[in-house]
Design an enzyme around this catalytic site. Sequence first.
Site, PDB file in Angstrom:
ATOM      1  N   TYR A   1      41.780  46.003  44.553  1.00 47.24           N
ATOM      2  CA  TYR A   1      40.551  45.974  43.758  1.00 47.24           C
ATOM      3  C   TYR A   1      39.889  47.357  43.737  1.00 47.24           C
ATOM      4  O   TYR A   1      39.782  48.033  44.753  1.00 47.24           O
ATOM      5  CB  TYR A   1      39.577  44.902  44.268  1.00 47.24           C
ATOM      6  CG  TYR A   1      40.098  43.484  44.047  1.00 47.24           C
ATOM      7  CD1 TYR A   1      41.170  43.235  43.180  1.00 47.24           C
ATOM      8  CD2 TYR A   1      39.536  42.394  44.690  1.00 47.24           C
ATOM      9  CE1 TYR A   1      41.659  41.945  42.979  1.00 47.24           C
ATOM     10  CE2 TYR A   1      40.013  41.098  44.490  1.00 47.24           C
ATOM     11  CZ  TYR A   1      41.087  40.883  43.639  1.00 47.24           C
ATOM     12  OH  TYR A   1      41.566  39.611  43.445  1.00 47.24           O
TER      13      TYR A   1
ATOM     14  N   PRO B   1      37.752  30.803  37.647  1.00 47.29           N
ATOM     15  CA  PRO B   1      37.470  29.377  37.461  1.00 47.29           C
ATOM     16  C   PRO B   1      36.746  29.058  36.149  1.00 47.29           C
ATOM     17  O   PRO B   1      36.745  27.909  35.725  1.00 47.29           O
ATOM     18  CB  PRO B   1      36.589  29.028  38.682  1.00 47.29           C
ATOM     19  CG  PRO B   1      35.992  30.328  39.104  1.00 47.29           C
ATOM     20  CD  PRO B   1      37.024  31.370  38.799  1.00 47.29           C
ATOM     21  N   LEU B   2      36.147  30.075  35.503  1.00 45.29           N
ATOM     22  CA  LEU B   2      35.477  29.817  34.225  1.00 45.29           C
ATOM     23  C   LEU B   2      36.419  30.070  33.053  1.00 45.29           C
ATOM     24  O   LEU B   2      36.049  29.851  31.894  1.00 45.29           O
ATOM     25  CB  LEU B   2      34.218  30.690  34.094  1.00 45.29           C
ATOM     26  CG  LEU B   2      33.206  30.577  35.245  1.00 45.29           C
ATOM     27  CD1 LEU B   2      32.035  31.533  35.038  1.00 45.29           C
ATOM     28  CD2 LEU B   2      32.709  29.140  35.395  1.00 45.29           C
TER      29      LEU B   2
ATOM     30  N   PHE C   1      33.723  32.514  28.638  1.00 44.27           N
ATOM     31  CA  PHE C   1      32.721  33.560  28.360  1.00 44.27           C
ATOM     32  C   PHE C   1      33.382  34.883  27.961  1.00 44.27           C
ATOM     33  O   PHE C   1      32.691  35.851  27.664  1.00 44.27           O
ATOM     34  CB  PHE C   1      31.832  33.796  29.595  1.00 44.27           C
ATOM     35  CG  PHE C   1      30.993  32.598  29.955  1.00 44.27           C
ATOM     36  CD1 PHE C   1      29.918  32.218  29.159  1.00 44.27           C
ATOM     37  CD2 PHE C   1      31.284  31.844  31.076  1.00 44.27           C
ATOM     38  CE1 PHE C   1      29.149  31.102  29.483  1.00 44.27           C
ATOM     39  CE2 PHE C   1      30.520  30.732  31.412  1.00 44.27           C
ATOM     40  CZ  PHE C   1      29.456  30.356  30.613  1.00 44.27           C
TER      41      PHE C   1
ATOM     42  N   GLU D   1      36.170  35.107  25.694  1.00 46.27           N
ATOM     43  CA  GLU D   1      36.798  35.120  24.360  1.00 46.27           C
ATOM     44  C   GLU D   1      36.049  34.194  23.418  1.00 46.27           C
ATOM     45  O   GLU D   1      35.457  33.226  23.851  1.00 46.27           O
ATOM     46  CB  GLU D   1      38.249  34.605  24.468  1.00 46.27           C
ATOM     47  CG  GLU D   1      39.172  35.542  25.212  1.00 46.27           C
ATOM     48  CD  GLU D   1      40.538  34.893  25.486  1.00 46.27           C
ATOM     49  OE1 GLU D   1      40.837  33.823  24.913  1.00 46.27           O
ATOM     50  OE2 GLU D   1      41.282  35.473  26.296  1.00 46.27           O
TER      51      GLU D   1
END
Length: 291
Positions: free
Chosen positions: A50, A205-206, A210, A212
């Site tokens: 990261y 998890p979403l 939010f 595309e």
Amino acid sequence: MKNKIKYSKIIAGTMTWGRWGKRFPLAQMVKMIHGCVDLGITTFDHADIYGDYTTEAEFGKAFSSSKTKRDKIQLITKCGIQFDTKERPNKVKHYNYSKDYILWSVDRSLQNLQTDYIDLLLLHRPSPLLSPAEIGEAVDSLKNTGKIRDFGVSNFTPSQIALLETVLPVSGNQMEYSLTANEVQYNGILDDCIVGKRIAMSWSPLGSYFKENTPKTQRIQRVLEPLTEKYDATEDQLLLAWILRHPANIHPVVGTANESRLKKSVDALKIQMELEDWFLLLEASKGSEVP
Ligand SMILES: NC(=O)c1ccc[n+]([C@@H]2O[C@H](COP(=O)([O-])OP(=O)(O)OC[C@H]3O[C@@H](n4cnc5c(N)ncnc54)[C@H](OP(=O)(O)O)[C@@H]3O)[C@@H](O)[C@H]2O)c1
């Protein structure tokens, strides 16, 4: 015994806390750590890569400054992916699961995170060239020296896990799972977590909701909007409630770096989505009814 360690049900994903996203300065990262712990989000998900191999060290500095007691949090990190970056010039992006590399990578993560142990070490992505015996030796050594407490994988199929389990127990699998990317509920990956008593962690998890604007996300939005009133919940909370309904006891690895959204993630744990609402959302995601 597998899963001796207690992870928080909501896990804080740190992928975008640093150079790959919000670029939090030290003080803000300290605030994030305190905010998470205060909300009961005590497990933090990392990977060596990261921020192009920089976020672990920034977190480590913040963790040290935060004066949070080590035994109040759990640290997950991953190893194996080798990018070609300024920090690590490689000829080609690849995966390395040699014993020496795993040992070296964990030592670096320990140093970066400013800790003596990692609660859960994950192999980040399966490599066709991985040798279970060599990984087994590395993990045994890391466990025996107390550098890691537990071992698992990420993005592995059940057969790849079975291959590793010829040599060592695999305590968890971190996979992509959301309303918009739900293959793992059909291809045996979530079943394998239940059968193997593995902790199932869902990254992104979403899903794409939010990220595309597509016919799929538009269909979902049309179903979600009325449900927000019914459940007195926001769209992101209902997206979490949808994956939490799965019997594999999903631990969502939430990526938000926004404290009020983190609080909403914890509150989403209270939502009990009704069976038919779950299928209405699945139908909206698929674009057709279930067969
Ligand atoms: N094992 C793996 O291979 C792997 C791969 C990818 C990720 N991960 C892990 O999974 C974690 C989560 O991944 P992710 O970031 O893709 O997860 P996510 O939780 O599905 O998405 C988070 C993103 O959605 C935004 N968001 C959240 N709620 C929103 C809302 N109500 N309205 C608009 N935008 C909203 C967030 O923005 P704000 O920050 O502004 O709220 C953030 O950019 C990562 O941090 C990492 O730890 C693992």
